[in-house]
Design an enzyme around this catalytic site. Structure first.
Site, PDB file in Angstrom:
ATOM      1  N   ARG A 126      63.867   1.956  38.410  1.00 44.53           N
ATOM      2  CA  ARG A 126      63.428   1.351  38.019  1.00 44.53           C
ATOM      3  C   ARG A 126      64.928   1.580  36.935  1.00 44.53           C
ATOM      4  O   ARG A 126      64.995   3.256  36.247  1.00 44.53           O
ATOM      5  CB  ARG A 126      62.207   1.395  36.776  1.00 44.53           C
ATOM      6  CG  ARG A 126      62.795   0.380  35.082  1.00 44.53           C
ATOM      7  CD  ARG A 126      61.351   0.941  34.364  1.00 44.53           C
ATOM      8  NE  ARG A 126      61.728   0.898  32.959  1.00 44.53           N
ATOM      9  CZ  ARG A 126      61.890   1.058  31.848  1.00 44.53           C
ATOM     10  NH1 ARG A 126      62.109   2.608  31.867  1.00 44.53           N
ATOM     11  NH2 ARG A 126      62.160   0.398  30.519  1.00 44.53           N
TER      12      ARG A 126
ATOM     13  N   HIS B 157      68.558  -1.280  27.913  1.00 48.65           N
ATOM     14  CA  HIS B 157      68.313  -0.335  27.418  1.00 48.65           C
ATOM     15  C   HIS B 157      69.253   0.328  26.556  1.00 48.65           C
ATOM     16  O   HIS B 157      69.889   1.743  26.783  1.00 48.65           O
ATOM     17  CB  HIS B 157      68.083   0.659  29.371  1.00 48.65           C
ATOM     18  CG  HIS B 157      67.192   1.962  28.176  1.00 48.65           C
ATOM     19  ND1 HIS B 157      66.071   2.332  29.484  1.00 48.65           N
ATOM     20  CD2 HIS B 157      67.001   2.531  27.908  1.00 48.65           C
ATOM     21  CE1 HIS B 157      65.251   3.276  28.712  1.00 48.65           C
ATOM     22  NE2 HIS B 157      65.830   3.690  27.985  1.00 48.65           N
TER      23      HIS B 157
ATOM     24  N   GLU C  84      61.867  -0.214  24.985  1.00 50.26           N
ATOM     25  CA  GLU C  84      61.504   0.256  23.309  1.00 50.26           C
ATOM     26  C   GLU C  84      62.281  -1.017  22.548  1.00 50.26           C
ATOM     27  O   GLU C  84      63.048   0.407  21.929  1.00 50.26           O
ATOM     28  CB  GLU C  84      61.664   1.652  24.316  1.00 50.26           C
ATOM     29  CG  GLU C  84      61.174   1.856  25.311  1.00 50.26           C
ATOM     30  CD  GLU C  84      61.103   3.917  24.940  1.00 50.26           C
ATOM     31  OE1 GLU C  84      61.559   4.128  23.937  1.00 50.26           O
ATOM     32  OE2 GLU C  84      60.155   4.705  25.302  1.00 50.26           O
TER      33      GLU C  84
ATOM     34  N   ASN D  96      55.507   2.853  28.134  1.00 48.35           N
ATOM     35  CA  ASN D  96      56.353   4.256  28.073  1.00 48.35           C
ATOM     36  C   ASN D  96      55.359   5.098  26.950  1.00 48.35           C
ATOM     37  O   ASN D  96      55.099   4.914  26.077  1.00 48.35           O
ATOM     38  CB  ASN D  96      57.855   4.393  27.687  1.00 48.35           C
ATOM     39  CG  ASN D  96      58.551   2.757  28.473  1.00 48.35           C
ATOM     40  OD1 ASN D  96      58.413   2.715  29.705  1.00 48.35           O
ATOM     41  ND2 ASN D  96      60.001   3.166  27.650  1.00 48.35           N
TER      42      ASN D  96
ATOM     43  N   TYR E 179      55.062   9.696  26.046  1.00 47.88           N
ATOM     44  CA  TYR E 179      55.186  10.568  25.773  1.00 47.88           C
ATOM     45  C   TYR E 179      53.775  11.607  25.730  1.00 47.88           C
ATOM     46  O   TYR E 179      53.296  12.742  25.587  1.00 47.88           O
ATOM     47  CB  TYR E 179      56.522  11.256  25.461  1.00 47.88           C
ATOM     48  CG  TYR E 179      57.479  10.137  26.338  1.00 47.88           C
ATOM     49  CD1 TYR E 179      58.604  11.358  27.693  1.00 47.88           C
ATOM     50  CD2 TYR E 179      57.822   9.597  26.280  1.00 47.88           C
ATOM     51  CE1 TYR E 179      59.032  10.323  28.087  1.00 47.88           C
ATOM     52  CE2 TYR E 179      59.321   8.892  27.071  1.00 47.88           C
ATOM     53  CZ  TYR E 179      59.439   9.468  28.290  1.00 47.88           C
ATOM     54  OH  TYR E 179      60.631   8.910  28.945  1.00 47.88           O
TER      55      TYR E 179
ATOM     56  N   GLU F  23      57.629   4.823  31.932  1.00 46.97           N
ATOM     57  CA  GLU F  23      58.351   5.758  31.395  1.00 46.97           C
ATOM     58  C   GLU F  23      57.557   6.666  31.174  1.00 46.97           C
ATOM     59  O   GLU F  23      55.816   6.739  30.343  1.00 46.97           O
ATOM     60  CB  GLU F  23      59.433   5.775  30.403  1.00 46.97           C
ATOM     61  CG  GLU F  23      60.635   5.371  30.766  1.00 46.97           C
ATOM     62  CD  GLU F  23      61.833   5.727  29.423  1.00 46.97           C
ATOM     63  OE1 GLU F  23      61.431   6.124  28.783  1.00 46.97           O
ATOM     64  OE2 GLU F  23      62.291   4.524  29.583  1.00 46.97           O
TER      65      GLU F  23
HETATM   66  C1  FCB Z   1      62.439   6.819  25.926  1.00 49.08           C
HETATM   67  C2  FCB Z   1      63.332   5.974  26.326  1.00 49.08           C
HETATM   68  C3  FCB Z   1      64.549   6.935  27.227  1.00 49.08           C
HETATM   69  C4  FCB Z   1      64.162   8.469  27.604  1.00 49.08           C
HETATM   70  C5  FCB Z   1      62.879   8.308  27.210  1.00 49.08           C
HETATM   71  C6  FCB Z   1      62.798  10.693  26.823  1.00 49.08           C
HETATM   72  O1  FCB Z   1      62.331   6.548  24.857  1.00 49.08           O
HETATM   73  O2  FCB Z   1      63.562   4.627  26.681  1.00 49.08           O
HETATM   74  O3  FCB Z   1      65.834   6.318  27.549  1.00 49.08           O
HETATM   75  O4  FCB Z   1      65.105   9.306  26.390  1.00 49.08           O
HETATM   76  O5  FCB Z   1      62.298   8.603  25.840  1.00 49.08           O
END
Ligand code: FCB
Length: 474
Positions: A85, A129, A174, A303, A305, A379
């Site tokens: 990607r 992006h 995002e 995405n 985290y 992500e």
């Molecule tokens: C996301 C982004 C990516 C990267 C990660 C850690 O928000 O899409 O580009 O910075 O975080």
């Protein structure tokens, strides 16, 4: 007990057709900022503005992927990646954001796509992006409705050039960050700090997604897949107190339903409109926009985290900035009365708590809210303080543990019926981490930015094994 009565064994493996990928983004890795006709994006301007990016870092050279893509694809092939990607740089493809396409810019993506295919790696292209051509920002950027139309034209150019070889397209990455960090608290380009601009940008980004989807559909061959990637929040109230539940409702509205409702149901959530009514009457939404925005798409990219924990706060108190985003100002419009708290657990180098359950919660929620819609984790990954040891190796056991935990969560969600089709690790390479510059390393491949030497970390070998076996080591 007869053999038939035994419970079926718990499957830990992933299906054979599960897509194993890794992700990057143009401005974070390409470099070659002024080469072959590329013009500045808002991130070039922002990173060259003193004080905006840590250490004054810029994406001028980044990981020099523009010149080293062959070496990088060889690494992908060694890892056994099924898909890659990446994003296209809008000002490389269409300098200035309008006017003719730039053949030299498109040639780079031609070479990239051909090299990927020659190595058996499926290209998955993201159109936006975050690198808006600066000239479009000068005319209002995402607060200007016309930007959405320029985006659709750019989508058509890209699809006509690459659509014969790229089977999967994502319009935006995002848009929450583009709108709320870019125009709300200003920690991202273009660095504006106006909640009304953030909401206006939000709507025009969604309009761009809808118009872009239409442009892609008419330029792409039948069967091509069109998607959108969102950083939805796994929102948790601190307790079941009504105040905490209401804080969670507000943030769920501004993080999740402000995207999911228009894109999948053609309407904005009434409670979000009410929560933001003191800021704007949403007159920037015109007749027909929501029909455009809710054109059917083939999958949704997620995405993830870290989760978002919220509680009720004194509405008069300024909200402390504990939501994982840098900066003094809140990116959230109308978040008075909401307090952000860190989740439990160890932290990554970003300070983000490690909590894989949040990913499970999101995927199973989408299973319920959007039945049947294929999901991709586009992500997921972690930054740690990596270094090459004297033998030249990079040992990153924390990242391996992070990935193991999150892939287990994906597998668990799938076992519980979430239609997850693939996983793209963020990131293939250490890269320019936006406002943090090169100070944060998310790669499974270490990049020494002085020499541009690539060194696969232990996590890269671990991921290669997961891909090879289709299973997580116990
Ligand atoms: C996301 C982004 C990516 C990267 C990660 C850690 O928000 O899409 O580009 O910075 O975080």
């Amino acid at each position: 007990m007869t053999v038939e009565a035994l419970p079926s064994p718990v499957r830990t493996g992933f299906p054979a057709d599960f897509v194993w990928g890794a992700a990057t983004a143009a401005y974070q890795i390409e470099g070659a900022a002024a080469l072959d006709g590329r013009t500045p994006s808002i991130w070039d301007t922002f990173s060259h503005t003193p004080g905006k990016v840590r250490n004054g870092d810029t994406g001028d050279i980044a990981a020099d992927h523009y010149h080293r893509y062959r070496e990088d694809i060889a690494l992908m092939s060694e890892l056994g990646l099924g898909a890659y990607r990446f994003s296209l740089s809008w000002p490389r493809v269409r300098p200035g954001g309008q006017g003719p396409a730039n053949r030299a810019g498109l040639d780079f993506y031609d070479r990239l796509v051909d090299e990927l295919l020659a190595n058996g790696v499926t290209p998955v292209a993201t159109l936006y992006h975050w690198d808006l051509p600066q000239e479009l920002e000068d005319e209002g950027g995402w607060t200007d409705r016309d930007t959405a139309y320029r985006f659709a034209e750019y989508a058509a150019i890209a699809a006509e050039a690459l659509g014969d070889r790229v089977p999967t397209w994502t319009t935006l990455n995002e848009p929450w960050c583009s709108a709320f960090l870019g125009y709300g608290n200003g920690v991202h380009a273009p660095g504006r700090t106006d909640p009304v601009a953030a909401l206006t940008a939000h709507h025009h980004l969604l309009l761009a997604h809808g118009l872009g989807t239409a442009a892609l559909r008419s330029a792409l061959p039948a069967g091509a897949q069109v998607s959108l990637t969102l950083n939805l929040a796994a929102v948790r109230p601190l307790s079941t107190d009504p105040g905490d539940l209401d804080a969670a409702r507000r943030i769920d509205g501004l993080a999740n339903r402000i995207f999911l409702d228009p894109v999948f149901h053609g309407r904005y959530p009434a409670d979000v409109l009410a929560d933001t009514a003191q800021l704007t009457d949403w007159a920037f939404v015109r007749d027909g926009d929501l029909a455009e925005i809710s054109r059917p798409i083939d999958s949704l990219g997620i995405n993830y985290y870290t989760p978002t924990v919220v509680a009720a706060d004194d509405p008069a108190a300024p909200a402390p900035r504990q939501d994982g985003h840098a900066g003094e100002l809140s990116p959230w419009p109308a978040d008075r009365g909401v307090r952000f708290l860190p989740a439990e657990g160890s932290r990554t180098a970003m300070g983000w708590p490690v909590d894989a359950d949040g990913l499970y919660e999101l995927l199973t929620r989408l299973r319920d809210d959007l039945p049947g819609l294929p999901l991709l984790v586009t992500e997921n990954g972690a930054a740690y303080e990596d270094y090459t040891d004297p033998s030249g190796a990079v040992h990153d056991p924390e990242r391996v543990a992070y990935l193991h935990g999150h892939l287990s969560a994906v597998r668990r969600a799938m076992a519980d019926g979430a239609p997850v089709r693939g996983y793209f690790l963020w990131s293939l390479l250490d890269n320019f981490e936006w406002a943090y510059g090169y100070s944060k390393r998310f790669g499974i491949v270490h990049v020494d930015f002085a020499s541009q030497r690539r060194t696969p970390k232990d996590s890269a070998r671990w991921y290669a094994r997961v891909i090879r076996t289709g299973d997580l080591p116990q």
